[in-house]
Design a protein around this motif. Structure first.
Motif, mmCIF file in Angstrom:
data_model
loop_
_atom_site.group_PDB
_atom_site.id
_atom_site.type_symbol
_atom_site.label_atom_id
_atom_site.label_comp_id
_atom_site.label_asym_id
_atom_site.label_seq_id
_atom_site.Cartn_x
_atom_site.Cartn_y
_atom_site.Cartn_z
ATOM 1 N N ASP A 104 22.230 30.097 -44.408
ATOM 2 C CA ASP A 104 23.886 28.903 -45.468
ATOM 3 C C ASP A 104 23.367 27.488 -45.505
ATOM 4 O O ASP A 104 24.424 27.127 -46.549
ATOM 5 N N GLY A 105 22.396 26.924 -44.977
ATOM 6 C CA GLY A 105 22.183 25.893 -45.434
ATOM 7 C C GLY A 105 22.228 24.127 -44.785
ATOM 8 O O GLY A 105 21.993 23.207 -44.890
ATOM 9 N N ARG A 106 23.050 25.394 -43.549
ATOM 10 C CA ARG A 106 23.094 24.362 -42.413
ATOM 11 C C ARG A 106 21.302 23.802 -41.437
ATOM 12 O O ARG A 106 20.923 24.726 -42.442
ATOM 13 N N THR A 107 21.564 22.198 -40.924
ATOM 14 C CA THR A 107 20.229 22.506 -40.884
ATOM 15 C C THR A 107 20.306 21.924 -38.947
ATOM 16 O O THR A 107 22.020 21.797 -38.454
ATOM 17 N N MET A 108 19.429 22.403 -38.144
ATOM 18 C CA MET A 108 20.175 22.928 -36.357
ATOM 19 C C MET A 108 19.248 23.097 -35.537
ATOM 20 O O MET A 108 17.843 22.830 -36.295
ATOM 21 N N ALA A 109 19.348 22.249 -34.755
ATOM 22 C CA ALA A 109 18.604 22.915 -33.411
ATOM 23 C C ALA A 109 17.949 24.031 -33.185
ATOM 24 O O ALA A 109 18.992 24.824 -32.879
ATOM 25 N N VAL A 110 16.719 24.611 -33.277
ATOM 26 C CA VAL A 110 16.644 26.180 -33.053
ATOM 27 C C VAL A 110 14.870 25.989 -31.500
ATOM 28 O O VAL A 110 14.624 25.594 -31.983
ATOM 29 N N SER A 111 15.296 27.294 -30.911
ATOM 30 C CA SER A 111 14.320 27.538 -29.639
ATOM 31 C C SER A 111 13.730 28.614 -29.816
ATOM 32 O O SER A 111 14.627 29.310 -29.733
ATOM 33 N N VAL A 112 12.833 28.624 -29.486
ATOM 34 C CA VAL A 112 12.112 29.654 -29.932
ATOM 35 C C VAL A 112 11.343 29.881 -27.803
ATOM 36 O O VAL A 112 10.172 29.008 -27.962
ATOM 37 N N VAL A 113 11.481 30.778 -27.099
ATOM 38 C CA VAL A 113 10.348 31.427 -25.553
ATOM 39 C C VAL A 113 9.830 32.453 -26.343
ATOM 40 O O VAL A 113 10.817 33.282 -25.937
#
Length: 201
Positions: A104-113
């Motif tokens: 949706d166009g927001r920018t965010m911190a994302v983590s993947v383990v």
């Protein structure tokens, strides 16, 4: 705490993009269809990321980098990727901390383990063009932090991985788009880890 000369680092995933060294930093350019993810619903795993690789020292350590992606499409990102001795080459166990654009166009911190399959978690929205990312090995577990200024750090994830992380890749990705360029600078790798992972240090 000295910054790392990015020109001394090994380039990885050159078949998926490119790295340009410029004064003060580097631009990692990912082509379209680049990603690292092993879907928990049984979909096909992918590991196609261009970037720069740092070898991890023995004992606790902290690696920081400021990434500034030129966002265009959903899931465009700049990221740190922890590679275990079983997780180089796409298989096995690894973890990723990304500054990423949502659908949706927001920018965010994302983590993947990823322990065979990926556990994907969205973090907070992060405004601005750049975000500081930090990965830590405490000697017993791993931690991901983010910062808007490189001074105060917020804990995003605290986790374990099977095996030992032997390298950290600074990468770019563009899973759904035509490509994404990520400016990278202020990269440091230091011995030791914060005494308190949750106090902002």
């Amino acid at each position: 705490m000295a910054e790392i000369d990015l020109g001394t680092l090994a380039v990885v995933g050159a078949e998926y993009g490119s790295v340009r060294h410029l004064t003060g930093g580097a631009v990692i350019a990912a082509g379209g269809g680049t990603d690292a993810f092993s879907p928990p619903d049984g979909g096909a795993a992918v590991d196609r990321l261009p970037g720069l690789r740092l070898t991890c020292p023995e004992g606790p350590w902290m690696l920081t980098a400021r990434v500034a992606p030129r966002f265009a499409a959903a899931f465009d990102a700049g990221a740190l990727m922890l590679r275990t001795d079983s997780g180089i080459g796409g298989a096995g166990d690894w973890a990723k901390l990304a500054f990423e654009r949502s659908p949706d166009g927001r920018t965010m911190a994302v983590s993947v383990v990823t322990r065979g399959v990926s556990d994907d978690a969205n973090g907070p929205d992060c405004e601005g063009e750049a975000l500081f990312l930090r990965a830590c090995w405490t000697g017993a577990a791993y931690a991901f932090h983010i910062s808007v200024d490189g001074a105060r750090w917020d804990l995003l994830r605290f986790f374990a991985l099977p095996g030992r992380v032997v390298a950290v890749d600074i990468v770019a990705q563009s899973p759904t788009g035509a490509g994404c360029e990520v400016w990278v600078d202020r990269v440091t790798l230091t011995a030791g880890a914060p005494e308190d992972l949750r106090d902002g240090s």
